[in-house]
Design a protein around this motif. Structure first.
Motif, PDB file in Angstrom:
ATOM      1  N   UNK A   1      23.998 -22.587  -3.560  1.00 21.33           N
ATOM      2  CA  UNK A   1      23.761 -24.050  -4.189  1.00 21.33           C
ATOM      3  C   UNK A   1      22.393 -24.626  -3.583  1.00 21.33           C
ATOM      4  N   UNK A   2      21.721 -25.395  -4.246  1.00 20.61           N
ATOM      5  CA  UNK A   2      20.763 -26.003  -3.509  1.00 20.61           C
ATOM      6  C   UNK A   2      21.141 -26.972  -2.360  1.00 20.61           C
ATOM      7  N   UNK A   3      20.560 -27.340  -1.124  1.00 17.74           N
ATOM      8  CA  UNK A   3      20.729 -28.143  -0.286  1.00 17.74           C
ATOM      9  C   UNK A   3      19.994 -29.158  -0.325  1.00 17.74           C
ATOM     10  N   UNK A   4      20.419 -30.438  -0.191  1.00 18.52           N
ATOM     11  CA  UNK A   4      19.882 -31.513  -0.293  1.00 18.52           C
ATOM     12  C   UNK A   4      19.849 -32.488   0.776  1.00 18.52           C
TER      13      UNK A   4
ATOM     14  N   UNK B   1      26.292 -28.412  -8.424  1.00 15.82           N
ATOM     15  CA  UNK B   1      24.890 -28.256  -8.597  1.00 15.82           C
ATOM     16  C   UNK B   1      24.321 -28.243  -7.331  1.00 15.82           C
ATOM     17  N   UNK B   2      24.942 -28.927  -6.380  1.00 15.54           N
ATOM     18  CA  UNK B   2      24.051 -28.973  -5.134  1.00 15.54           C
ATOM     19  C   UNK B   2      25.190 -29.533  -3.959  1.00 15.54           C
ATOM     20  N   UNK B   3      24.566 -29.232  -2.663  1.00 16.20           N
ATOM     21  CA  UNK B   3      25.357 -29.940  -1.564  1.00 16.20           C
ATOM     22  C   UNK B   3      24.366 -30.746  -0.812  1.00 16.20           C
ATOM     23  N   UNK B   4      24.759 -32.231  -0.716  1.00 19.71           N
ATOM     24  CA  UNK B   4      23.946 -32.992  -0.140  1.00 19.71           C
ATOM     25  C   UNK B   4      24.563 -33.408   1.029  1.00 19.71           C
ATOM     26  N   UNK B   5      23.666 -33.668   2.016  1.00 17.29           N
ATOM     27  CA  UNK B   5      24.324 -34.132   3.269  1.00 17.29           C
ATOM     28  C   UNK B   5      23.302 -35.105   4.007  1.00 17.29           C
ATOM     29  N   UNK B   6      23.898 -36.022   4.782  1.00  9.36           N
ATOM     30  CA  UNK B   6      22.970 -37.051   5.647  1.00  9.36           C
ATOM     31  C   UNK B   6      22.620 -36.334   6.698  1.00  9.36           C
ATOM     32  N   UNK B   7      21.516 -35.939   6.935  1.00 11.29           N
ATOM     33  CA  UNK B   7      20.813 -35.493   8.158  1.00 11.29           C
ATOM     34  C   UNK B   7      20.192 -36.093   8.925  1.00 11.29           C
ATOM     35  N   UNK B   8      20.041 -37.661   8.832  1.00  5.79           N
ATOM     36  CA  UNK B   8      19.566 -38.337   9.472  1.00  5.79           C
ATOM     37  C   UNK B   8      19.798 -39.957   9.152  1.00  5.79           C
TER      38      UNK B   8
ATOM     39  N   UNK C   1      27.637 -27.624   8.439  1.00 10.42           N
ATOM     40  CA  UNK C   1      28.707 -27.364   7.521  1.00 10.42           C
ATOM     41  C   UNK C   1      28.115 -27.145   6.118  1.00 10.42           C
ATOM     42  N   UNK C   2      27.304 -28.268   5.712  1.00 13.83           N
ATOM     43  CA  UNK C   2      26.522 -28.399   4.365  1.00 13.83           C
ATOM     44  C   UNK C   2      25.560 -27.093   4.185  1.00 13.83           C
ATOM     45  N   UNK C   3      24.904 -26.587   5.241  1.00 10.19           N
ATOM     46  CA  UNK C   3      24.205 -25.243   5.211  1.00 10.19           C
ATOM     47  C   UNK C   3      25.105 -24.335   4.863  1.00 10.19           C
ATOM     48  N   UNK C   4      26.335 -24.069   5.395  1.00 11.75           N
ATOM     49  CA  UNK C   4      27.416 -23.225   5.338  1.00 11.75           C
ATOM     50  C   UNK C   4      27.717 -23.190   3.940  1.00 11.75           C
ATOM     51  N   UNK C   5      28.100 -24.233   3.382  1.00  8.57           N
ATOM     52  CA  UNK C   5      28.620 -24.388   1.699  1.00  8.57           C
ATOM     53  C   UNK C   5      27.503 -23.797   1.095  1.00  8.57           C
TER      54      UNK C   5
END
Ligand code: KG4
Ligand code: ZN
Length: 348
Positions: free
Chosen positions: A106-109, A76-83, A96-100
């Motif tokens: 899928x929504x990027x979180x 349902x989404x891809x979550x990434x620690x960006x900070x 990488x998360x943006x690429x996936x």
């Protein structure tokens, strides 16, 4: 609802799949300890390159362990620690998360890594039966994140609605553990080694100064404590001798006394915050929340104040992507979705 989480803020490359923000279907963590050990600490450039090398493989493994064969359809989404974190490391995970997210539509979180540490207390580990029974947290709570990079105190209204009410003025508590371990010539990372050595020591053997700052302060300062340990072990100016002149028992006493003092400093700030703000629970998180003395001290404070205490299972104390995927679900549910212009932020 399944969320893929990605964590590359420091020296752990991790990917996880979590169902409905609770059930950890997979949580793969590749530690870089071996790479950094010979330098006595994390080398940012080396860390970033190591993430780059293994992240895709770690993500593939996390998907496989969770039984995901068609990510675009099943996630349902891809979550990434960006900070916050080491900038080169954040860039690898975020790119990488943006690429996936783009490839699978899928929504990027975007997730704040420090805040995500508190989420670890509600994760359920489907692979470990003993960790299946986490309850829900009554809010508002006081949350304390203790890690290698941060000592942050929060008023927690929900896991994604937090107000920072205190932070370290100098060293983070994990950094203090690592530096004291270096002074005692124990190795890296120092926290678990101090914890173990302290078991053999007398926590009241040495009276180190506990810096509480001003009377009402909710901030932390650990550099004075660290320097006091340095002068105790190495002599005046920190240069007259070194830890090799101590007996094993003396070293253990230093470890135990330092650990007790650090725990008291942390507990004092939670106590002050709980007295000042409406508080229905206490939460801790981050690598240092694995510490035996700190876990015991927070548990005792909860009993004294008659408040429930939430402590992460050991395997979710240090950096992991399950907490990123978990809070990612919460954020997605409340419509907090990022776009492909998402930036990385080193310090907050
Ligand atoms: O949360 P974390 O994995 O990474 C950061 O976000 O910084 O925390 C790592 C820190 C290190 O400083 C490590 O020494 C400390 O957590 N740590 C501990 C223990 N286990 C890990 N400190 C004290 N006692 C422990 N048992
Ligand atoms: Zn962390």
């Amino acid at each position: 609802m399944l969320i893929l989480g990605i964590e590359t803020t420091c020296d752990e490359t991790s990917a996880a799949v979590v169902r409905d923000g609770r059930d950890v279907l997979s949580n793969v963590v590749a530690s870089q300890i071996d790479l950094h050990q010979k330098f006595g600490g994390v080398v940012p450039e080396v860390a970033a390159r190591a993430h780059l090398k293994c992240l895709n493989i770690i993500v593939a493994q996390a998907l496989q362990e969770a039984g995901i064969t068609d990510p675009a359809a099943q996630l349902a989404g891809v979550a990434v620690a960006n900070c916050p974190g080491l900038i080169g490391c954040l860039l690898v995970g975020t790119a990488a998360a943006k690429g996936y997210a783009f490839a699978w539509n899928l929504p990027l979180i975007a997730v704040n890594h420090v805040q995500a540490h508190l989420y670890s207390v509600v994760l359920r580990d489907t692979q470990h039966a003993e960790l299946r029974t986490q309850n829900s947290v009554p809010f508002p709570a006081i949350g304390l994140v203790m890690s290698g990079g941060h000592s942050s105190l929060y008023q927690v209204h929900s896991f994604h609605n937090l107000r920072r009410i205190g932070q370290t003025q100098d060293d983070a508590v994990g950094e203090a553990f690592d530096k004291v371990a270096a002074i005692l010539q124990l190795g890296y990372p120092g926290g678990p080694l101090i914890d173990k050595l302290a078991l053999a020591g007398n926590p009241h053997a040495i009276k180190f100064p506990a810096g509480h700052l001003e009377k009402d302060s909710l901030n932390f300062s650990f550099s004075g404590l660290k320097t006091a340990v340095l002068y105790h072990v190495n002599g005046k100016q920190g240069r007259q001798r070194d830890a090799s002149s101590l007996t094993a028992q003396q070293k253990a006493d230093v470890a135990a006394s330092f650990q007790r003092t650090a725990a008291e400093m942390l507990i004092e700030k939670i106590r002050r915050a709980a007295a000042r703000f409406e508080t229905h629970a206490l939460i801790i998180g981050g690598g240092v929340s694995a510490n035996t003395a700190i876990r015991a001290a927070v548990t005792a404070l909860g009993a004294e104040l008659n408040l429930p205490v939430f402590i992460p299972p050991m395997r979710f104390c240090t950096d992991n992507a399950a907490m990123i995927a978990g809070i990612g679900y919460d954020l997605l549910q409340s419509g907090r979705v990022a776009d492909l212009n998402l930036e990385t932020i080193a310090t907050l």
